[in-house]
Design an enzyme around this catalytic site. Structure first.
Site: not given
Ligand SMILES: NC(=O)c1ccc[n+]([C@@H]2O[C@H](COP(=O)([O-])OP(=O)(O)OC[C@H]3O[C@@H](n4cnc5c(N)ncnc54)[C@H](OP(=O)(O)O)[C@@H]3O)[C@@H](O)[C@H]2O)c1
Length: 328
Positions: A123-125, A152, A156, A195
């Site tokens: 994910s972009s986070c 999180y 990832k 979200h």
């Protein structure tokens, strides 16, 4: 089991075999269900899916038994514990621990069975909070993470590093993709786990139905976000599996962003809400801007097709049609 050597035939871009066994982990989720639909439409006949109650991916023995039984040739890992700001900041250790266990179990079992092509979804986070915008793949591990979802993100990042290490140690042509914010049919519209975009759809649709005069949203409305329709994401996943072989994760997005206030206005228009919007600035905004640089993906020959307003219309339609069987 695979030999542990780096020697392998050079990767050649080619269509995947439509009749081979293909495990979509998380096939009932937002991303997994879209990938499943796309693979079916593309003629894949050996699709394998298990719900979390049929196969808990945190259960290592069960995961190894499942791989021994089904022997998938291809795998997409779209199973994860996923949530918005509220869930991530309330249950950080669950997001860290559950995602690490799911990933380690699936990737270890897939190595054991020499899965030919595997796509890991992050994910972009994963990128630093203050990464230069638009965010390039090279920004990984160059700064501090956004604290509201750092647990999180670390899980990832561990997944990306595990894919890179497997490539080095076993020579398997496995890859990672980092999608931007996704939306579409099958999304999580729950009050506690959703979200920003599905949360806004639900809030504005409820307000439109009840005739409320005002909707109150979290934060200032000024953060900029990028949104990709999940059917586009599914198409990008197959494209990458058939065309990309490299250690770097690949960003998947549209390449353009909007403010949260702009997306709220668009959703209000789509659902027919005619009242006013207020912003609760005592609540956190999260990262000020999150826009992915998608030039690497474009260089691999793929760009998004579904525009935001058209994508929102079909998502709202799906949401209304599924009002009685949404995720809690
Ligand atoms: N949604 C986004 O905006 C977004 C953006 C970027 C990246 N991603 C990434 O895409 C992936 C999928 O996200 P999503 O939005 O599709 O999430 P989702 O809708 O919540 O779906 C998650 C899926 O994972 C499965 N799952 C969770 N825990 C499991 C377990 N212990 N054992 C087996 N299956 C388990 C669930 O299975 P059941 O339904 O059977 O319980 C569900 O199908 C994640 O890696 C996420 O980081 C999502």
């Amino acid at each position: 089991m695979t030999s542990g050597t780096q020697d392998r035939e050079p990767f050649e871009a080619a269509p995947l075999d439509r009749s081979s066994s293909f495990y979509v982990a998380g096939h009932r989720g937002l991303v997994g269900s879209a990938i499943w639909r796309n693979l079916e439409a593309e003629g894949f006949t050996g699709l394998i899916g298990r719900t979390s109650s049929e196969l808990d991916l945190k259960d290592r023995d069960a995961v190894f038994a499942f791989f021994a039984e089904t022997k998938p040739r291809y795998v997409v890992l779209a199973a994860a514990k996923v949530g918005g700001i509220l869930a991530n900041s309330t249950y950080p250790v669950d997001f860290l621990s559950e995602n690490l266990r799911i990933q380690v179990n699936v990737l270890d079992a897939a190595v054991e069975h020499s899965v030919e092509r595997l796509l890991f979804l992050g994910s972009s986070c994963i990128y630093p909070r203050m990464a230069p915008q638009p965010i390039r793949e090279e920004s990984l591990l160059t700064g501090y993470l956004e604290p509201t979802n750092d647990a999180y993100a670390i899980a990832k990042i561990a997944g990306i590093l595990q894919i890179q290490a497997i490539r080095r140690q076993y020579g398997l042509p496995w890859i990672s993709a980092m999608p931007t914010n996704l939306y579409g049919p099958g999304d999580n519209f729950s009050l506690t786990g959703s979200h920003v975009l599905p949360a806004l759809i639900r809030r504005y649709d409820d307000a439109a139905k009840s005739g409320a005069a005002t909707v109150v949203n979290w934060g200032t409305g000024t953060p900029r976000r990028e949104f990709l329709h999940v059917d586009d994401m599914a198409a990008a996943c197959l494209h990458l599996l058939e065309n990309y072989d490299g250690p770097s994760q690949v960003n998947v997005g549209t390449g353009s962003d909007v403010t949260i206030a702009e997306i709220a206005d668009t959703i209000a228009g789509v659902v027919g809400f005619t009242g006013t919007t207020e912003w609760d600035i005592s609540k956190p905004d999260g990262t000020p801007q999150k826009l992915l640089d998608v030039s690497k993906l474009a260089g691999e020959g793929w760009t998004s097709r579904i525009g935001l307003e058209a994508g929102l219309r079909s998502t709202v339609k799906w949401y209304r049609e599924h009002a009685d069987d949404l995720r809690k």
